[in-house]
Design a protein around this motif. Structure first.
Motif, PDB file in Angstrom:
ATOM      1  N   GLU A 154      -9.673   9.539  32.259  1.00 46.39           N
ATOM      2  CA  GLU A 154     -10.021   8.746  33.435  1.00 46.39           C
ATOM      3  C   GLU A 154     -11.413   9.108  33.948  1.00 46.39           C
ATOM      4  OE1 GLU A 154      -9.641   6.137  36.790  1.00 46.39           O
ATOM      5  OE2 GLU A 154      -8.852   6.216  34.745  1.00 46.39           O
ATOM      6  N   PHE A 155     -11.758  10.381  33.886  1.00 48.46           N
ATOM      7  CA  PHE A 155     -13.093  10.816  34.294  1.00 48.46           C
ATOM      8  C   PHE A 155     -14.173  10.109  33.473  1.00 48.46           C
ATOM      9  CE2 PHE A 155     -16.608  13.735  33.176  1.00 48.46           C
ATOM     10  CZ  PHE A 155     -17.264  13.764  34.406  1.00 48.46           C
ATOM     11  N   PHE A 156     -13.981  10.044  32.160  1.00 46.13           N
ATOM     12  CA  PHE A 156     -14.976   9.389  31.309  1.00 46.13           C
ATOM     13  C   PHE A 156     -14.988   7.876  31.510  1.00 46.13           C
ATOM     14  CE2 PHE A 156     -14.510  13.427  28.949  1.00 46.13           C
ATOM     15  CZ  PHE A 156     -15.848  13.784  28.921  1.00 46.13           C
ATOM     16  N   GLU A 210     -19.785   8.774  22.943  1.00 41.60           N
ATOM     17  CA  GLU A 210     -18.448   8.866  22.354  1.00 41.60           C
ATOM     18  C   GLU A 210     -17.941  10.289  22.505  1.00 41.60           C
ATOM     19  OE1 GLU A 210     -16.256   8.301  17.990  1.00 41.60           O
ATOM     20  OE2 GLU A 210     -18.371   7.761  18.272  1.00 41.60           O
ATOM     21  N   ILE A 211     -16.638  10.421  22.792  1.00 40.64           N
ATOM     22  CA  ILE A 211     -16.024  11.736  22.996  1.00 40.64           C
ATOM     23  C   ILE A 211     -15.202  12.105  21.762  1.00 40.64           C
ATOM     24  CG2 ILE A 211     -14.589  13.131  24.509  1.00 40.64           C
ATOM     25  CD1 ILE A 211     -17.080  11.957  25.823  1.00 40.64           C
ATOM     26  N   VAL A 240     -19.323  19.860  26.306  1.00 41.56           N
ATOM     27  CA  VAL A 240     -18.917  19.650  27.693  1.00 41.56           C
ATOM     28  C   VAL A 240     -17.615  20.392  27.972  1.00 41.56           C
ATOM     29  CG1 VAL A 240     -18.215  17.928  29.414  1.00 41.56           C
ATOM     30  CG2 VAL A 240     -20.051  17.407  27.791  1.00 41.56           C
ATOM     31  N   THR A 241     -17.524  20.992  29.146  1.00 39.74           N
ATOM     32  CA  THR A 241     -16.300  21.637  29.624  1.00 39.74           C
ATOM     33  C   THR A 241     -15.964  21.097  31.008  1.00 39.74           C
ATOM     34  OG1 THR A 241     -16.772  23.677  28.397  1.00 39.74           O
ATOM     35  CG2 THR A 241     -15.179  23.816  30.201  1.00 39.74           C
ATOM     36  N   ASN A 242     -14.750  20.631  31.176  1.00 42.86           N
ATOM     37  CA  ASN A 242     -14.238  20.206  32.474  1.00 42.86           C
ATOM     38  C   ASN A 242     -13.074  21.091  32.869  1.00 42.86           C
ATOM     39  OD1 ASN A 242     -16.059  18.079  32.690  1.00 42.86           O
ATOM     40  ND2 ASN A 242     -14.648  16.592  31.781  1.00 42.86           N
ATOM     41  N   VAL A 243     -13.020  21.479  34.139  1.00 41.35           N
ATOM     42  CA  VAL A 243     -11.937  22.316  34.647  1.00 41.35           C
ATOM     43  C   VAL A 243     -11.219  21.542  35.749  1.00 41.35           C
ATOM     44  CG1 VAL A 243     -11.313  24.518  35.706  1.00 41.35           C
ATOM     45  CG2 VAL A 243     -13.256  24.396  34.115  1.00 41.35           C
TER      46      VAL A 243
END
Length: 278
Positions: A154-156, A210-211, A240-243
Motif C-alpha cells: 500500500e505504501f508503494f 519496480e519492487i 530500501v528498508t521500511n519499518v
C-alpha cells in the motif's frame, strides 16, 4: 431407497456449494447443522426400513452392512495418517487452506497444523526464517507477515499514485519517526517526514520503478521489510528498508531508509533522475 438417494444427494450438493463459494464460518455452521438434520432423518429410515445411509465424506456410526457393523468414522481424508494429511495440505494456497478449515472440525484441526502454515509461509514469503520459532505459532506468524506485506504494498501504491493524504495516514503520528532519502536528506518527526513526502509527491518529472526481492521479519509489534527498487529509466537499484509498528491492530510506518543509487555491473554509487520514492 428413493428417499435415501434424494437425501444423500441433497446433503452432499449443499456441502459442496458452501465449500466452493468460501462463505463465512457462521454460514458454514448453519449449513452443517442442516445437513446433520437430514442425516438424522435418513438414520430413522435406516432403523425402520433397514436402508443403509451415507453421505459424501461421512459414514454413520452404528450402521450395518450384511450384519457386520461398520467402523464409526468420517471421510477418507480423516482416516489418513497425519503426516500424509499435512503433506497434502502443504500444496494449498492461503485461501484454500482457510476454506478447508471451514468444512468440519477435523479439517479445521488439520488446517491449523503448524507445519502446514510453516510450509505456506516458506512458499509465499521466504526460506530465510526456517529456524524461527514463532511464539504464537506459524499460522499467527503468517497472518502478521501477510498484513505487513499488504501495508508495505500500500505504501508503494501511495507513492506511485502520489496520494498525499494517504501518505499522511500510513505514517505513525509520533516524534520518533524518521525518513532517510537517497540524496542524503533526512527527516525526523511526523510533520517533517510527511512534509518531505508532500514535496516529493508534487514533483512532475518522476521515474517509475519496480519492487523486487521483498523480505519481511516480524517481531511482536514491530516489523521491517527490505527490498530492491529498480527505476525504469536507470540501470541500477536502490536498497530500501521500511519499518512498521503495530498500534491498535494496524501497522504504521515509523522508518523509511533508501540507499544511494547503486549502478549494476559496477561503477559504484551515483545519482540521476530519481523516482519519487527516494
Amino acid at each position: 431407497m428413493q428417499n435415501h438417494i434424494f437425501f444423500c444427494f441433497t446433503s452432499s450438493a449443499v456441502v459442496f456449494r458452501r465449500v466452493k463459494l468460501g462463505l463465512s464460518c457462521s454460514d458454514c455452521e448453519r449449513e452443517i447443522g442442516g445437513v446433520e438434520m437430514a442425516v438424522q432423518v435418513n438414520e430413522g429410515a435406516t432403523e425402520n426400513g433397514g436402508v443403509d445411509v451415507e453421505m459424501t465424506g461421512q459414514v454413520n456410526g452404528g450402521a450395518t452392512e450384511n450384519g457386520v457393523e461398520r467402523q464409526s468414522g468420517a471421510s477418507m481424508i480423516e482416516q489418513l495418517m497425519p503426516e500424509i494429511t499435512a503433506h497434502a495440505l502443504s500444496y494449498l494456497d492461503y485461501q484454500s487452506l482457510c476454506r478447508l478449515s471451514m468444512t468440519n472440525s477435523h479439517m479445521r484441526k488439520a488446517a491449523d497444523d503448524d507445519n502446514a502454515w510453516k510450509a505456506l509461509y516458506h512458499k509465499d514469503f521466504t526460506l530465510e526464517q526456517d529456524n524461527v520459532t514463532p511464539p504464537n505459532g506459524w499460522k499467527a506468524y503468517y497472518a502478521a507477515t501477510r498484513a505487513v506485506v499488504t501495508v508495505n504494498a500500500e505504501f508503494f501504491r501511495i507513492v506511485r499514485e502520489r496520494l498525499v493524504q494517504a501518505m499522511r495516514q500510513i505514517w505513525l503520528q509520533a516524534d520518533y519517526v524518521k525518513c532517510f532519502r537517497a540524496n542524503g536528506d533526512s527527516f525526523s518527526g511526523y510533520n517533517a517526514v510527511v512534509g518531505s513526502w508532500q514535496i516529493s509527491l508534487d514533483r512532475e518529472n518522476v521515474a517509475a520503478f519496480e519492487i523486487q526481492d521483498v523480505r519481511v521479519r516480524v517481531m511482536s509489534n514491530m516489523a521491517w521489510v527490505t527490498m530492491k527498487v529498480y527505476p525504469d529509466i536507470l540501470t541500477g537499484l536502490f536498497n530500501v528498508t521500511n519499518v512498521y509498528e503495530l498500534h491498535d491492530g494496524r501497522w504504521y510506518m515509523v522508518h523509511h531508509h533508501c540507499s544511494a543509487y547503486v549502478r549494476l555491473g559496477g561503477g559504484g554509487h551515483g545519482q540521476g533522475l530519481l523516482p519519487v520514492l527516494v
